[in-house]
Design a protein around this motif. Structure first.
Motif, mmCIF file in Angstrom:
data_model
loop_
_atom_site.group_PDB
_atom_site.id
_atom_site.type_symbol
_atom_site.label_atom_id
_atom_site.label_comp_id
_atom_site.label_asym_id
_atom_site.label_seq_id
_atom_site.Cartn_x
_atom_site.Cartn_y
_atom_site.Cartn_z
ATOM 1 N N GLU A 42 79.865 33.182 14.224
ATOM 2 C CA GLU A 42 79.010 34.169 14.869
ATOM 3 C C GLU A 42 79.192 35.499 14.156
ATOM 4 O O GLU A 42 80.266 35.782 13.623
ATOM 5 C CB GLU A 42 79.362 34.318 16.344
ATOM 6 C CG GLU A 42 79.005 33.104 17.175
ATOM 7 C CD GLU A 42 79.266 33.303 18.658
ATOM 8 O OE1 GLU A 42 79.716 34.394 19.060
ATOM 9 O OE2 GLU A 42 79.025 32.351 19.410
ATOM 10 N N GLN A 43 78.155 36.330 14.213
ATOM 11 C CA GLN A 43 78.190 37.617 13.524
ATOM 12 C C GLN A 43 79.262 38.537 14.098
ATOM 13 O O GLN A 43 79.971 39.209 13.350
ATOM 14 C CB GLN A 43 76.824 38.303 13.594
ATOM 15 C CG GLN A 43 76.795 39.633 12.864
ATOM 16 C CD GLN A 43 75.442 40.302 12.935
ATOM 17 O OE1 GLN A 43 74.497 39.784 13.495
ATOM 18 N NE2 GLN A 43 75.353 41.488 12.347
ATOM 19 N N THR B 18 78.523 43.301 9.805
ATOM 20 C CA THR B 18 77.156 43.650 9.431
ATOM 21 C C THR B 18 76.458 42.364 8.990
ATOM 22 O O THR B 18 77.118 41.340 8.744
ATOM 23 C CB THR B 18 77.136 44.658 8.267
ATOM 24 O OG1 THR B 18 77.697 44.015 7.106
ATOM 25 C CG2 THR B 18 77.901 45.939 8.606
ATOM 26 N N VAL B 19 75.136 42.400 8.870
ATOM 27 C CA VAL B 19 74.401 41.208 8.437
ATOM 28 C C VAL B 19 74.851 40.779 7.033
ATOM 29 O O VAL B 19 75.121 39.589 6.811
ATOM 30 C CB VAL B 19 72.866 41.424 8.512
ATOM 31 C CG1 VAL B 19 72.127 40.257 7.881
ATOM 32 C CG2 VAL B 19 72.436 41.594 9.961
ATOM 33 N N PRO B 20 74.988 41.712 6.066
ATOM 34 C CA PRO B 20 75.471 41.277 4.740
ATOM 35 C C PRO B 20 76.888 40.678 4.798
ATOM 36 O O PRO B 20 77.165 39.697 4.105
ATOM 37 C CB PRO B 20 75.462 42.565 3.911
ATOM 38 C CG PRO B 20 74.439 43.430 4.568
ATOM 39 C CD PRO B 20 74.545 43.118 6.034
ATOM 40 N N GLN B 21 77.764 41.234 5.629
ATOM 41 C CA GLN B 21 79.112 40.673 5.763
ATOM 42 C C GLN B 21 79.045 39.282 6.378
ATOM 43 O O GLN B 21 79.737 38.364 5.934
ATOM 44 C CB GLN B 21 79.992 41.574 6.641
ATOM 45 C CG GLN B 21 80.403 42.862 5.993
ATOM 46 C CD GLN B 21 81.085 43.803 6.986
ATOM 47 O OE1 GLN B 21 80.764 43.828 8.180
ATOM 48 N NE2 GLN B 21 82.035 44.585 6.475
ATOM 49 N N SER B 22 78.200 39.134 7.388
ATOM 50 C CA SER B 22 78.031 37.841 8.046
ATOM 51 C C SER B 22 77.475 36.809 7.076
ATOM 52 O O SER B 22 77.912 35.658 7.043
ATOM 53 C CB SER B 22 77.102 37.993 9.252
ATOM 54 O OG SER B 22 76.965 36.780 9.938
ATOM 55 N N GLU B 23 76.528 37.238 6.255
ATOM 56 C CA GLU B 23 75.939 36.336 5.264
ATOM 57 C C GLU B 23 76.987 35.894 4.236
ATOM 58 O O GLU B 23 77.062 34.716 3.881
ATOM 59 C CB GLU B 23 74.776 37.019 4.557
ATOM 60 C CG GLU B 23 74.072 36.123 3.562
ATOM 61 C CD GLU B 23 72.893 36.801 2.879
ATOM 62 O OE1 GLU B 23 72.119 36.067 2.246
ATOM 63 O OE2 GLU B 23 72.754 38.035 2.958
ATOM 64 N N PHE C 240 72.358 29.852 10.239
ATOM 65 C CA PHE C 240 72.661 31.252 9.982
ATOM 66 C C PHE C 240 72.095 32.132 11.090
ATOM 67 O O PHE C 240 72.767 33.013 11.627
ATOM 68 C CB PHE C 240 72.129 31.691 8.621
ATOM 69 C CG PHE C 240 72.425 33.136 8.301
ATOM 70 C CD1 PHE C 240 73.710 33.540 8.006
ATOM 71 C CD2 PHE C 240 71.407 34.081 8.337
ATOM 72 C CE1 PHE C 240 73.995 34.875 7.716
ATOM 73 C CE2 PHE C 240 71.685 35.412 8.053
ATOM 74 C CZ PHE C 240 72.983 35.803 7.750
ATOM 75 N N LYS C 241 70.844 31.882 11.481
ATOM 76 C CA LYS C 241 70.198 32.673 12.537
ATOM 77 C C LYS C 241 70.917 32.518 13.878
ATOM 78 O O LYS C 241 71.021 33.477 14.634
ATOM 79 C CB LYS C 241 68.728 32.299 12.662
ATOM 80 C CG LYS C 241 67.866 32.826 11.552
ATOM 81 C CD LYS C 241 66.412 32.415 11.764
ATOM 82 C CE LYS C 241 65.522 32.957 10.676
ATOM 83 N NZ LYS C 241 64.124 32.531 10.863
ATOM 84 N N LEU D 299 73.757 34.942 14.287
ATOM 85 C CA LEU D 299 73.483 36.378 14.357
ATOM 86 C C LEU D 299 73.426 36.867 15.790
ATOM 87 O O LEU D 299 73.099 36.182 16.704
ATOM 88 C CB LEU D 299 72.155 36.701 13.643
ATOM 89 C CG LEU D 299 72.158 36.504 12.127
ATOM 90 C CD1 LEU D 299 70.775 36.782 11.567
ATOM 91 C CD2 LEU D 299 73.181 37.396 11.446
#
Length: 154
Positions: A116-117, A121-126, A150-151, A154
């Motif tokens: 989970e995120q 941040t979104v880039p870190q999560s990615e 991935f979604k 988030l």
């Protein structure tokens, strides 16, 4: 096999070794940290792809980089099989069994499935998603599933 064929193969092997050495391959001493072992193996695989090595050359070159405990382990592996046994790169599973145990691999899969995120941040999560997805290649072969997973995180 005639003498000229043997000499050609020998020169080819010497040339491959020189090309390998120019890449400054990292040594591996048998670190018990699975992350370091996996990183080393991935780096070696990348070097081998860039050189266009045969399976047999991959084994020879990678095991040349072994030092200390890893070298002792490899010598033991060599003693367990007949001298005419042909080692192939697909047998890197033996390396993984020793230095990247299945319990650690399963832990990474579990983390991927629960990802989970959170406060990333979104880039870190990615980046974290991509790092963990390496341990579940079959699951992320399907782009649609990969995007869905991935979604969900988030």
């Amino acid at each position: 096999m005639d003498a000229s064929t043997s000499k050609t193969e020998e020169v080819s092997g010497v040339d491959m070794f020189e090309r390998f050495q120019r890449l400054r391959p990292p040594s591996f001493s048998g670190a018990l940290d699975p992350v370091l072992a996996k990183h080393w193996l991935n780096r070696m695989a990348k070097m081998m792809r860039s050189l266009g090595c045969s399976d047999a050359q991959k084994v020879i070159l990678a095991t040349y980089a072994f030092e200390g405990e890893a070298d002792i382990w490899w010598e033991g592996m060599l003693r367990r099989v007949s001298s005419d046994y042909e080692w192939t790169w697909t047998e890197k599973k033996r390396f993984n069994e020793k230095y990247f145990p299945s319990c650690y691999h399963h832990e990474k899969i579990s983390k991927f499935l629960k990802l989970e995120q959170g406060n990333m941040t979104v880039p870190q999560s990615e980046a974290h998603f991509d790092e963990l997805s390496r341990y579940v290649p079959k699951a992320v072969e399907d782009e649609e599933y990969k995007l869905k997973k991935f979604k969900e995180g988030l």
